[in-house]
Scaffold this motif. Structure first.
Motif, mmCIF file in Angstrom:
data_model
loop_
_atom_site.group_PDB
_atom_site.id
_atom_site.type_symbol
_atom_site.label_atom_id
_atom_site.label_comp_id
_atom_site.label_asym_id
_atom_site.label_seq_id
_atom_site.Cartn_x
_atom_site.Cartn_y
_atom_site.Cartn_z
ATOM 1 N N ASN A 111 36.244 99.130 30.320
ATOM 2 C CA ASN A 111 35.190 98.885 31.288
ATOM 3 C C ASN A 111 34.725 97.429 31.217
ATOM 4 O O ASN A 111 34.425 96.918 30.149
ATOM 5 C CB ASN A 111 34.016 99.839 31.013
ATOM 6 C CG ASN A 111 33.170 100.022 32.236
ATOM 7 O OD1 ASN A 111 33.670 100.046 33.343
ATOM 8 N ND2 ASN A 111 31.875 100.153 32.033
ATOM 9 N N GLY A 112 34.700 96.772 32.378
ATOM 10 C CA GLY A 112 34.215 95.396 32.451
ATOM 11 C C GLY A 112 35.258 94.326 32.179
ATOM 12 O O GLY A 112 34.945 93.136 32.261
ATOM 13 N N GLN A 113 36.506 94.713 31.870
ATOM 14 C CA GLN A 113 37.543 93.692 31.650
ATOM 15 C C GLN A 113 37.857 92.979 32.957
ATOM 16 O O GLN A 113 37.916 93.590 34.024
ATOM 17 C CB GLN A 113 38.828 94.319 31.108
ATOM 18 C CG GLN A 113 38.778 94.609 29.629
ATOM 19 C CD GLN A 113 40.141 95.058 29.119
ATOM 20 O OE1 GLN A 113 40.722 96.009 29.630
ATOM 21 N NE2 GLN A 113 40.636 94.366 28.114
ATOM 22 N N ASN A 114 38.060 91.670 32.849
ATOM 23 C CA ASN A 114 38.385 90.843 34.005
ATOM 24 C C ASN A 114 39.893 90.752 34.164
ATOM 25 O O ASN A 114 40.610 90.452 33.211
ATOM 26 C CB ASN A 114 37.811 89.438 33.827
ATOM 27 C CG ASN A 114 36.303 89.462 33.809
ATOM 28 O OD1 ASN A 114 35.670 89.585 34.841
ATOM 29 N ND2 ASN A 114 35.728 89.377 32.612
ATOM 30 N N GLU A 136 39.796 98.893 39.545
ATOM 31 C CA GLU A 136 38.334 99.068 39.563
ATOM 32 C C GLU A 136 37.963 100.510 39.210
ATOM 33 O O GLU A 136 36.977 100.733 38.496
ATOM 34 C CB GLU A 136 37.784 98.678 40.934
ATOM 35 C CG GLU A 136 37.825 97.179 41.160
ATOM 36 C CD GLU A 136 37.458 96.757 42.572
ATOM 37 O OE1 GLU A 136 37.029 95.599 42.731
ATOM 38 O OE2 GLU A 136 37.603 97.572 43.516
ATOM 39 N N VAL A 141 37.163 94.553 36.456
ATOM 40 C CA VAL A 141 36.531 93.671 37.430
ATOM 41 C C VAL A 141 37.623 92.719 37.915
ATOM 42 O O VAL A 141 38.267 92.049 37.103
ATOM 43 C CB VAL A 141 35.377 92.856 36.794
ATOM 44 C CG1 VAL A 141 34.805 91.861 37.782
ATOM 45 C CG2 VAL A 141 34.305 93.789 36.254
#
Length: 196
Positions: A111-114, A136, A141
């Motif tokens: 969660n939240g990895q670019n 997503e 992200v």
């Protein structure tokens, strides 16, 4: 950009004729980037300038990337090569049994990895958007998009993220109802991998 165009020509990756694209649109040019990407040294060369720009934007705080992902089929090698040059992991998304682009094969997305999405060719951006939706849904992200060939039409919508094409090349890009080649009775061929 000239280097990329030369490599596309040299490897026979830039085809001319009447083509049915994965998007369902028609064109007088097709970019079969797999013919270029089969050569590791050429794959490295085609993405070197792209990676330099990406590294500059990372250094300047404009971009954050934890891993690179590409949609199967065309984005797999592109993602791997960009990730290799950035010293990051690479994964790919693929269609499930219902034809929906998904994160599979045990790839883990935190969660939240670019993520930077990598493609071979961007025409309408449909594959990129499907890949983005799958990532997503897994918690990623989307931070950027890179490709070898940007062949979008002039009236195409803007890319949603920072965009790093190796080259922008023009090619016919028509709805089937507007295709001059169809009106001339020239049969279209479909060299891509996606079933419409």
């Amino acid at each position: 950009m000239e280097k990329t165009t030369e490599l596309l020509r040299e490897t026979g990756a830039m085809l001319e004729g009447h083509f049915l694209l994965s998007s369902g649109r028609h064109s007088d040019r097709y970019f079969q980037c797999a013919k270029l990407l089969q050569y590791p040294e050429k794959a490295q060369a085609v993405f070197e300038d792209v990676v330099i720009k990406i590294k500059e934007d990372i250094k300047n705080g404009k971009l954050k990337i934890d891993f690179v992902a590409g949609p199967a089929m065309g984005g797999i090698i592109a993602a791997w090569e960009i990730a290799r040059q950035l010293s990051l992991p690479a994964i790919f998304t693929e269609r499930d049994e219902n034809g929906v682009m998904s994160v599979r094969r045990g790839f883990e997305v935190k969660n939240g990895q670019n993520v930077l999405i990598a493609e071979d060719v961007v025409t309408t951006g449909k594959s990129s958007l499907e890949c983005a939706a799958a990532l997503e849904k897994s918690g990623a992200v989307i931070s950027s998009l890179a490709c070898i060939v940007d062949r979008r039409s002039e009236e195409a919508s803007d890319i949603l993220w920072p965009f790093y094409p190796s080259v922008r090349l023009t090619a016919g890009n028509w709805d089937v109802s507007e295709c001059a080649l169809c009106k001339k009775g020239i049969p279209a061929v479909k060299p891509g991998s996606r079933k419409i």
